[in-house]
Design a protein around this motif. Structure first.
Motif, PDB file in Angstrom:
ATOM      1  N   ASP A 112       0.836  -1.208   0.000  1.00 17.67           N
ATOM      2  CA  ASP A 112       0.000   0.000   0.000  1.00 17.67           C
ATOM      3  C   ASP A 112       0.867   1.253   0.000  1.00 17.67           C
ATOM      4  OD1 ASP A 112      -2.258  -1.527  -0.006  1.00 17.67           O
ATOM      5  OD2 ASP A 112      -2.688  -1.290   2.136  1.00 17.67           O
ATOM      6  N   GLU A 116       1.271   4.099  -2.973  1.00 16.94           N
ATOM      7  CA  GLU A 116       1.086   5.522  -2.723  1.00 16.94           C
ATOM      8  C   GLU A 116       2.263   6.323  -3.278  1.00 16.94           C
ATOM      9  OE1 GLU A 116      -0.215   8.519   0.900  1.00 16.94           O
ATOM     10  OE2 GLU A 116      -0.155   6.369   1.196  1.00 16.94           O
ATOM     11  N   ARG A 156      -3.259   0.960   8.383  1.00 20.26           N
ATOM     12  CA  ARG A 156      -2.787   1.188   7.013  1.00 20.26           C
ATOM     13  C   ARG A 156      -1.387   1.808   7.025  1.00 20.26           C
ATOM     14  NH1 ARG A 156      -5.391   5.403   2.564  1.00 20.26           N
ATOM     15  NH2 ARG A 156      -3.635   5.326   1.109  1.00 20.26           N
TER      16      ARG A 156
END
Length: 206
Positions: A112, A116, A156
């Motif tokens: 993740d 990004e 996250r």
């Protein structure tokens, strides 16, 4: 200590006057010169921020949260060393936890965060190949460097990258413009923190 922001030291803390075995080595934004003179306890309880009108994190990015959320994090969180573009992620309405500097190898475990970074680099106008080369060149001990954060609520992971080359980070820096006006001025240097007599910031911290 794992991030290097706090190290073992016999230095006496300027704020509490005690040598407590550890000292903060990251950047600080204040009128007085406070480099390597604050213990992590005086940062965590807010006494260093209150005594010296000091601030410790960079530009808030991520979730759009009110200043009432940003300021306690800014005043009580030890900042980390960076090249020239300090930022701190906010997610799920609160400040995230800084996990440390990362390179391409370390980011492989955090898809993740890597995605990004890929999206961020994509808006710089580079080709897909150039973006992948940039991500592959990330180095936790050199430059460009990735900085990894973790949301303390949902878990996250997120990241941004920084280097000495302003052209590599200019587009990303522009993304924090909404915070500049809310924090009372430009997002870098003295004006970002409202210092009127020459704040001493972290500079290139690596």
């Amino acid at each position: 200590m794992a991030t290097g922001a706090v190290v073992a030291s016999s230095t006496t803390c300027l704020c509490c006057g005690r040598a407590r075995g550890f000292i903060h080595t990251g950047p600080v934004y204040a009128v007085e010169e406070l480099s390597h003179l604050r213990c992590p306890w005086c940062i965590a309880d807010g006494s260093a921020a209150a005594k010296y009108d000091a601030h410790f994190i960079g530009d808030p990015v991520g979730d759009d949260v009110p200043l009432e959320v940003v300021m306690p994090v800014d005043a009580g969180t030890p900042g980390f060393s960076f090249w020239q573009d300090p930022r701190w992620f906010f997610h799920c309405g609160d400040g995230t936890a800084f996990m440390g500097a990362v390179g391409a190898a370390e980011l492989a475990a955090f898809p993740d965060a890597r995605e990004e970074l890929r999206s961020e680099a994509g808006v710089w106008g580079w080709s897909a190949g150039a973006v992948e080369s940039y991500l592959g060149a990330l180095d936790k001990d050199s430059q460009p460097t990735g900085y990894l954060f973790k949301c303390r609520t949902c878990g996250r992971y997120m990241a941004y990258a920084d280097s000495r080359s302003r052209s590599q980070t200019a587009a990303a820096t522009a993304g924090s413009s909404r915070w500049r006006s809310r924090m009372g001025g430009p997002s870098s240097g003295d004006a970002r923190r409202g210092c009127r007599r020459g704040c001493r910031g972290g500079g290139p911290g690596r």
